[in-house]
Design a protein around this motif. Structure first.
Motif, PDB file in Angstrom:
ATOM      1  N   ASP A   8       0.872  -1.178   0.000  1.00 27.49           N
ATOM      2  CA  ASP A   8       0.000   0.000   0.000  1.00 27.49           C
ATOM      3  C   ASP A   8       0.904   1.222   0.000  1.00 27.49           C
ATOM      4  N   ASP A   9       1.530   1.436  -1.160  1.00 24.18           N
ATOM      5  CA  ASP A   9       2.606   2.415  -1.268  1.00 24.18           C
ATOM      6  C   ASP A   9       2.496   3.106  -2.630  1.00 24.18           C
ATOM      7  N   ASP A  10       2.684   4.419  -2.639  1.00 29.64           N
ATOM      8  CA  ASP A  10       2.576   5.175  -3.895  1.00 29.64           C
ATOM      9  C   ASP A  10       3.591   4.700  -4.921  1.00 29.64           C
ATOM     10  N   LEU A  11       4.799   4.334  -4.476  1.00 31.43           N
ATOM     11  CA  LEU A  11       5.827   3.878  -5.410  1.00 31.43           C
ATOM     12  C   LEU A  11       5.413   2.568  -6.059  1.00 31.43           C
ATOM     13  N   TRP A  12       4.838   1.653  -5.273  1.00 30.05           N
ATOM     14  CA  TRP A  12       4.375   0.380  -5.833  1.00 30.05           C
ATOM     15  C   TRP A  12       3.277   0.632  -6.872  1.00 30.05           C
ATOM     16  N   ASP A  13       2.335   1.503  -6.547  1.00 26.31           N
ATOM     17  CA  ASP A  13       1.254   1.808  -7.487  1.00 26.31           C
ATOM     18  C   ASP A  13       1.813   2.410  -8.782  1.00 26.31           C
ATOM     19  N   HIS A  14       2.812   3.261  -8.634  1.00 26.42           N
ATOM     20  CA  HIS A  14       3.424   3.882  -9.817  1.00 26.42           C
ATOM     21  C   HIS A  14       4.084   2.827 -10.702  1.00 26.42           C
ATOM     22  N   LEU A  15       4.780   1.883 -10.076  1.00 27.91           N
ATOM     23  CA  LEU A  15       5.452   0.843 -10.848  1.00 27.91           C
ATOM     24  C   LEU A  15       4.448  -0.099 -11.514  1.00 27.91           C
ATOM     25  N   VAL A  16       3.330  -0.358 -10.835  1.00 23.98           N
ATOM     26  CA  VAL A  16       2.281  -1.195 -11.435  1.00 23.98           C
ATOM     27  C   VAL A  16       1.741  -0.522 -12.695  1.00 23.98           C
ATOM     28  N   SER A  30       6.138  -8.249 -19.759  1.00 30.10           N
ATOM     29  CA  SER A  30       5.339  -8.834 -18.686  1.00 30.10           C
ATOM     30  C   SER A  30       6.162  -9.827 -17.872  1.00 30.10           C
ATOM     31  N   LEU A  31       7.306 -10.265 -18.431  1.00 30.94           N
ATOM     32  CA  LEU A  31       8.188 -11.183 -17.714  1.00 30.94           C
ATOM     33  C   LEU A  31       8.968 -10.486 -16.613  1.00 30.94           C
ATOM     34  N   ILE A  32       8.982  -9.171 -16.630  1.00 29.81           N
ATOM     35  CA  ILE A  32       9.666  -8.398 -15.594  1.00 29.81           C
ATOM     36  C   ILE A  32       8.620  -7.964 -14.576  1.00 29.81           C
ATOM     37  N   GLY A  33       8.698  -8.489 -13.359  1.00 26.78           N
ATOM     38  CA  GLY A  33       7.711  -8.194 -12.341  1.00 26.78           C
ATOM     39  C   GLY A  33       7.879  -6.817 -11.740  1.00 26.78           C
ATOM     40  N   VAL A  34       6.889  -6.411 -10.953  1.00 22.37           N
ATOM     41  CA  VAL A  34       6.924  -5.105 -10.316  1.00 22.37           C
ATOM     42  C   VAL A  34       8.041  -5.047  -9.281  1.00 22.37           C
ATOM     43  N   GLY A  35       8.190  -6.122  -8.507  1.00 24.37           N
ATOM     44  CA  GLY A  35       9.265  -6.166  -7.526  1.00 24.37           C
ATOM     45  C   GLY A  35      10.632  -6.094  -8.182  1.00 24.37           C
ATOM     46  N   GLU A  36      10.770  -6.754  -9.325  1.00 27.91           N
ATOM     47  CA  GLU A  36      12.041  -6.716 -10.048  1.00 27.91           C
ATOM     48  C   GLU A  36      12.327  -5.307 -10.569  1.00 27.91           C
ATOM     49  N   GLN A  37      11.287  -4.598 -11.003  1.00 32.67           N
ATOM     50  CA  GLN A  37      11.477  -3.206 -11.414  1.00 32.67           C
ATOM     51  C   GLN A  37      11.977  -2.355 -10.246  1.00 32.67           C
ATOM     52  N   LEU A  38      11.440  -2.632  -9.071  1.00 32.08           N
ATOM     53  CA  LEU A  38      11.862  -1.915  -7.867  1.00 32.08           C
ATOM     54  C   LEU A  38      13.354  -2.129  -7.622  1.00 32.08           C
ATOM     55  N   LEU A  49      16.274   2.021   0.091  1.00 27.44           N
ATOM     56  CA  LEU A  49      16.434   1.436   1.422  1.00 27.44           C
ATOM     57  C   LEU A  49      16.551   2.573   2.437  1.00 27.44           C
ATOM     58  N   GLU A  50      16.105   2.305   3.644  1.00 22.63           N
ATOM     59  CA  GLU A  50      16.057   3.357   4.655  1.00 22.63           C
ATOM     60  C   GLU A  50      16.993   3.049   5.820  1.00 22.63           C
ATOM     61  N   GLY A  51      17.620   4.090   6.365  1.00 21.98           N
ATOM     62  CA  GLY A  51      18.449   3.963   7.564  1.00 21.98           C
ATOM     63  C   GLY A  51      19.506   2.887   7.463  1.00 21.98           C
ATOM     64  N   LEU A  52      19.517   1.981   8.446  1.00 23.38           N
ATOM     65  CA  LEU A  52      20.525   0.915   8.517  1.00 23.38           C
ATOM     66  C   LEU A  52      20.209  -0.275   7.603  1.00 23.38           C
ATOM     67  N   LEU A 172       9.664  -0.426   1.438  1.00 22.96           N
ATOM     68  CA  LEU A 172       8.973  -1.290   0.489  1.00 22.96           C
ATOM     69  C   LEU A 172       9.938  -2.315  -0.103  1.00 22.96           C
ATOM     70  N   LEU A 173      11.108  -1.888  -0.540  1.00 21.41           N
ATOM     71  CA  LEU A 173      12.066  -2.806  -1.150  1.00 21.41           C
ATOM     72  C   LEU A 173      12.487  -3.890  -0.163  1.00 21.41           C
ATOM     73  N   ALA A 174      12.759  -3.518   1.077  1.00 24.91           N
ATOM     74  CA  ALA A 174      13.172  -4.507   2.072  1.00 24.91           C
ATOM     75  C   ALA A 174      12.086  -5.551   2.298  1.00 24.91           C
ATOM     76  N   ASN A 175      10.825  -5.128   2.372  1.00 25.12           N
ATOM     77  CA  ASN A 175       9.730  -6.081   2.585  1.00 25.12           C
ATOM     78  C   ASN A 175       9.535  -7.003   1.388  1.00 25.12           C
ATOM     79  N   VAL A 176       9.706  -6.472   0.181  1.00 23.21           N
ATOM     80  CA  VAL A 176       9.596  -7.318  -1.007  1.00 23.21           C
ATOM     81  C   VAL A 176      10.700  -8.373  -0.992  1.00 23.21           C
TER      82      VAL A 176
END
Length: 347
Positions: A8-16, A30-38, A49-52, A172-176
């Motif tokens: 539930d993130d603006d960046l994810w929606d933008h990539l979709v 279509s073979l390149i997923g949204v997470g892979e684009q990230l 990535l954020e902080g540490l 978002l990237l860390a969770n993916v």
């Protein structure tokens, strides 16, 4: 579902949206997923990535999470969730009774006899069974199941998160990446001869899948496939007990609104529950678990009259139809007391 809550993130929606535009121009994209684009954005210099997190998610860890060499799980998980979404977000929660399947060998079940109640569904048995994964503190807790139009059974197993994991504080990237690390996909041929155990092991042979992913998961996948087979046999049994409801931890006020109010109030309540990540769930075996005095969240079975196993029973005219029946046996866990109930199912 955590998959949606974390995205539930603006960046994810933008990539979709960007991916949909790219696919319209070139279907191969279509073979390149949204997470892979990230991941590609991050590799090109975007600070995602954020902080540490730069220390806990170094480049090599990111590469493995998105690499085809390790199974290409990012795209497999995305596709599994898309198919699940398209089929109506069907969730079957068997966590109340899944402990009774831990000693049941269903790997010899002919894969062609497994019947799915929907084209795609998520089967949840729960982390309390402690079905081990390659990741310390994370247990294989469920599986996305999809019947492919080509006659294949598409399975994507997913892992729980450790209790101490601050998933709602990560980027978002860390969770993916964490989702990718805890998932593994199998594609099995649904024929009339092979067993689900044989087909699962065949799909992990060199040449069928990526070697790095196989080496990582080969020692863990059999118990997960066995639990899935048990759950699917239960769902196809005529004596299964399935009730559709919101999960017990959903806000009671909103559940009441979504189930007993006016049509407008029900729609509003359901919308609010969906926004919080709650979906209607097919709760399985609740009365059976209560009759057996099974404790929620425990993998230990109380004393009961059986050591269960599934049995292919021939029924119908000319005994031409095959149905998987659950057969009762002897007293199990007799040291924990005298069974309060008799046989569960009679073959």
């Amino acid at each position: 579902m955590r998959f949606y809550l974390l995205r539930d993130d603006d960046l994810w929606d933008h990539l979709v949206e960007q991916q949909e535009e790219h696919v319209q121009r070139d279907q191969s994209l279509s073979l390149i997923g949204v997470g892979e684009q990230l991941y590609i954005w991050h590799s090109q210099g975007e600070a995602l990535l954020e902080g540490l997190e730069h220390y806990t998610f170094p480049q090599e860890r990111l590469r493995k999470a998105f690499s085809e060499e390790y199974g290409g799980v990012s795209n497999a998980l995305e596709m599994a969730v898309r198919k699940w979404f398209s089929a109506g977000e069907q969730i079957f929660d068997l966590s109340a009774v899944s402990a009774m399947f831990l000693t049941s060998d269903a790997l010899r079940t002919p894969i062609g006899r497994l019947k799915l109640p929907f084209e795609s569904l998520f089967v949840h048995w729960g982390p309390h069974l402690e079905i081990q994964s390659p990741l310390s503190g994370r247990y294989i807790e469920g599986c996305y199941v999809c019947r492919d139009p080509l006659g294949l059974l598409d399975l994507t197993f997913v892992c729980s998160l450790p209790d101490s994991t601050p998933w709602d504080e990560r980027s978002l990237l860390a969770n993916v990446v964490v989702d990718c690390e805890g998932a593994y996909g199998l594609m099995l041929e649904m024929d009339d001869e092979g067993t689900i155990g044989d087909r699962a092991m065949e799909s992990m042979e060199p040449g069928f899948a990526d070697e790095a992913g196989i080496n990582r998961w080969i020692g863990y996948i059999r118990p997960a496939v066995n639990m899935l087979a048990n759950c699917l046999c239960y769902l196809s049994s005529p004596k299964s007990e399935v009730v559709e409801s919101f999960p017990p931890d959903a806000p009671a006020r909103l559940v009441k609104q979504a189930t007993t109010g006016t049509p407008r109030e029900r729609a509003r309540g359901a919308s609010k529950l969906n926004a919080l990540g709650f979906r209607t769930v097919h709760l399985c075996g609740q009365q059976l678990a209560a009759s057996l005095s099974m404790r929620p969240g425990s993998k230990e079975m109380p004393a009961h009259w059986r050591k269960g196993h599934w049995w292919p029973a021939r029924i119908g005219k000319g005994r031409a139809e095959i149905r998987m029946d659950w057969r009762s046996g002897v007293v199990v866990n007799a040291g924990k007391g005298h069974p309060d109930v008799g046989h569960i199912y009679k073959a």
